[in-house]
Write a protein that holds these residues in place. Structure first.
Motif, PDB file in Angstrom:
ATOM      1  N   ASN A   1      48.555  58.003  52.358  1.00  0.00           N
ATOM      2  CA  ASN A   1      48.263  56.954  53.337  1.00  0.00           C
ATOM      3  C   ASN A   1      47.487  57.477  54.541  1.00  0.00           C
ATOM      4  N   ASP A   2      47.682  58.758  54.866  1.00  0.00           N
ATOM      5  CA  ASP A   2      46.997  59.344  56.018  1.00  0.00           C
ATOM      6  C   ASP A   2      45.676  60.011  55.654  1.00  0.00           C
ATOM      7  N   SER A   3      45.252  59.877  54.395  1.00  0.00           N
ATOM      8  CA  SER A   3      44.082  60.613  53.910  1.00  0.00           C
ATOM      9  C   SER A   3      42.759  60.077  54.442  1.00  0.00           C
ATOM     10  N   GLY A   4      42.752  58.838  54.894  1.00  0.00           N
ATOM     11  CA  GLY A   4      41.499  58.227  55.338  1.00  0.00           C
ATOM     12  C   GLY A   4      40.679  57.627  54.212  1.00  0.00           C
ATOM     13  N   LEU A   5      41.217  57.673  52.982  1.00  0.00           N
ATOM     14  CA  LEU A   5      40.512  57.109  51.835  1.00  0.00           C
ATOM     15  C   LEU A   5      40.800  55.614  51.692  1.00  0.00           C
ATOM     16  N   GLN A   6      39.863  54.896  51.101  1.00  0.00           N
ATOM     17  CA  GLN A   6      40.147  53.513  50.703  1.00  0.00           C
ATOM     18  C   GLN A   6      41.147  53.562  49.550  1.00  0.00           C
ATOM     19  N   LEU A   7      42.217  52.800  49.666  1.00  0.00           N
ATOM     20  CA  LEU A   7      43.309  52.917  48.703  1.00  0.00           C
ATOM     21  C   LEU A   7      43.591  51.632  47.934  1.00  0.00           C
ATOM     22  N   ARG A   8      42.664  50.662  47.999  1.00  0.00           N
ATOM     23  CA  ARG A   8      42.810  49.427  47.228  1.00  0.00           C
ATOM     24  C   ARG A   8      41.658  49.338  46.229  1.00  0.00           C
ATOM     25  N   LEU A   9      41.990  49.035  44.995  1.00  0.00           N
ATOM     26  CA  LEU A   9      40.957  48.904  43.969  1.00  0.00           C
ATOM     27  C   LEU A   9      39.949  47.815  44.330  1.00  0.00           C
ATOM     28  N   SER A  10      40.443  46.740  44.935  1.00  0.00           N
ATOM     29  CA  SER A  10      39.547  45.629  45.283  1.00  0.00           C
ATOM     30  C   SER A  10      38.497  46.045  46.307  1.00  0.00           C
ATOM     31  N   GLU A  11      38.815  47.028  47.156  1.00  0.00           N
ATOM     32  CA  GLU A  11      37.849  47.517  48.143  1.00  0.00           C
ATOM     33  C   GLU A  11      36.742  48.342  47.487  1.00  0.00           C
ATOM     34  N   LEU A  12      36.999  48.791  46.263  1.00  0.00           N
ATOM     35  CA  LEU A  12      36.064  49.679  45.579  1.00  0.00           C
ATOM     36  C   LEU A  12      35.345  48.983  44.432  1.00  0.00           C
ATOM     37  N   LYS A  13      35.295  47.646  44.511  1.00  0.00           N
ATOM     38  CA  LYS A  13      34.536  46.833  43.547  1.00  0.00           C
ATOM     39  C   LYS A  13      35.118  46.862  42.128  1.00  0.00           C
ATOM     40  N   VAL A  14      36.406  47.169  42.004  1.00  0.00           N
ATOM     41  CA  VAL A  14      37.069  47.063  40.699  1.00  0.00           C
ATOM     42  C   VAL A  14      37.432  45.601  40.500  1.00  0.00           C
ATOM     43  N   ASP A  15      37.019  44.997  39.370  1.00  0.00           N
ATOM     44  CA  ASP A  15      37.323  43.579  39.169  1.00  0.00           C
ATOM     45  C   ASP A  15      38.695  43.427  38.508  1.00  0.00           C
ATOM     46  N   GLU A  16      39.426  42.422  38.958  1.00  0.00           N
ATOM     47  CA  GLU A  16      40.806  42.219  38.492  1.00  0.00           C
ATOM     48  C   GLU A  16      40.876  41.981  36.992  1.00  0.00           C
ATOM     49  N   ALA A  17      39.866  41.366  36.419  1.00  0.00           N
ATOM     50  CA  ALA A  17      39.875  41.055  34.989  1.00  0.00           C
ATOM     51  C   ALA A  17      39.880  42.318  34.127  1.00  0.00           C
ATOM     52  N   SER A  18      39.452  43.441  34.691  1.00  0.00           N
ATOM     53  CA  SER A  18      39.391  44.681  33.913  1.00  0.00           C
ATOM     54  C   SER A  18      40.737  45.408  33.845  1.00  0.00           C
TER      55      SER A  18
END
Length: 384
Positions: A331-348
């Motif tokens: 959580n403290d890494s500074g990375l984006q940690l949500r798939l949706s923020e990284l253009k991963v589509d839910e259908a996949s």
């Protein structure tokens, strides 16, 4: 206690070790060196430094600088073709895990008539590779001490080559090359190395006493230095510790296996081109918590690595403290940690879950807790 342990024959670790490249390649009898890297290594000046050192020692050098993240089979074949045309006598891999993985296969393909696709799997390589030196510029993959190379095939699936020929002759760790690593790359690669140590220690398939010792030593170095290098990227002592921790974690996991974190990360890299360390970081915490019921004893033992000096009432509280420490680091890494923020589509998500359980079975079998498609999809959804 029955096990087989393989490792690299020579490791050099010191600031300024890049200056030893000429002596190393002369010792290997290679005067025509193919340098394999990515464009970033050229822009940082590292490729030029390596080339200058080699040329000063009398070596001729050709540079292939088009390695991409999660390198495709086409990129590897292009690099191998260029190396053959150059009549390379040795190969230098310089950069992150993608460059090192590509360099391993170039060294193998240059000395073989086997097509790349025939190498996929375990012990499929025939013959010897060219002399090979690997020099990491990140503290994460441990690729410099493993006999595995992971690439992406034309169908966007991860393919792994497991062969003892992929172990290099020499691994060179120069922490000066990691000082400029951006914070997000530092975080992603550092967490990747921690995953290697944790999964090696909790493996159900090839866990052994040597890998256990390396995994705990690695996790102690990584756990106590990751926040330091994130706070101050020029802390040379901490950067050195991260490199050594990454190397030891690499030695541990390649002899003990990784597990579900890597299995869930692979489709994210192949389908959505999320860098490997970042993909591991995305699913690291939820998989570790999922495994806690079956990995409690091992997690309790690892608590001392990431929470040195702390005492716990019992095994359960130590294991929970370990899980929470990992969650906090992620959580403290500074990375984006949500798939949706990284253009991963839910259908996949269901398709990826099926790929993991069916297509990457060997890693699920190493996981401390059994996992089905529903479990995998639930973990993906928990970080969507």
């Amino acid at each position: 206690m029955n096990h087989e342990f393989r490792s690299v024959p020579r490791i050099i670790c010191e600031p300024g070790a890049l200056q030893a490249l000429g002596e190393v390649f002369r010792g290997l009898g290679a005067q025509r060196v193919m340098l394999v890297c990515d464009p970033g290594i050229v822009s940082l000046g590292f490729a030029g430094q390596a080339q200058a050192v080699l040329q000063a020692s009398g070596c001729e050098v050709a540079v292939f600088d088009q390695v991409t993240p999660d390198p495709s089979s086409a990129v590897v074949e292009q690099a191998a073709s260029q190396a053959k045309a150059f009549k390379a006598q040795g190969v230098l891999g310089l950069g992150g895990g993608s460059s090192l993985d590509a360099a391993k296969l170039v060294a193998l393909l240059c000395n073989s008539e086997q097509p790349l696709e025939q190498l996929y799997g375990t012990d499929k390589a025939l013959g010897k590779r060219l002399p090979l030196v690997l020099m990491p510029t990140t503290s994460g993959t441990g690729s410099e001490v493993t006999w595995v190379s992971v690439i992406t095939d034309p169908q966007n699936k991860k393919q792994a080559v497991y062969s003892p020929q992929l172990l290099p002759d020499v691994a060179i760790l120069d922490p000066l090359l990691t000082l400029g690593l951006p914070p997000k790359v530092t975080a992603a690669t550092g967490l990747d190395a921690m995953v290697h140590a944790i999964e090696a220690y909790t493996s159900r398939t090839r866990k052994n006493p040597i890998s256990d010792g390396l995994a705990t030593a690695a996790l102690t170095l990584l756990g106590s230095n990751l926040r330091k290098v994130l706070a101050d990227g020029n802390d040379l002592q901490a950067r050195s510790a991260m490199l050594q921790g990454s190397l030891m974690a690499g030695m541990a996991f390649v002899n003990a296996s990784v597990a579900a974190i890597h299995a869930l990360a692979y489709p994210l890299g192949a389908r959505f081109h999320i860098p490997h360390g970042h993909a591991n970081a995305l699913v690291m915490a939820p998989v570790i918590r999922f495994n806690r019921p079956k990995a409690q004893r091992h997690y309790a033992e690892l608590a001392a690595c990431v929470l040195p000096g702390q005492s716990f009432e019992d095994e359960a509280s130590a294991a929970e403290a370990f899980v929470q420490a990992i969650e906090s680091l992620v959580n403290d890494s500074g990375l984006q940690l949500r798939l949706s923020e990284l253009k991963v589509d839910e259908a996949s998500l269901p398709t990826m879950a099926s790929e993991v359980v069916v297509g990457i079975r060997r890693l699920i079998d190493s996981n401390p807790r059994d996992m089905n498609e529903q479990d995998v999809e639930a973990i993906y959804r928990s970080v969507f």
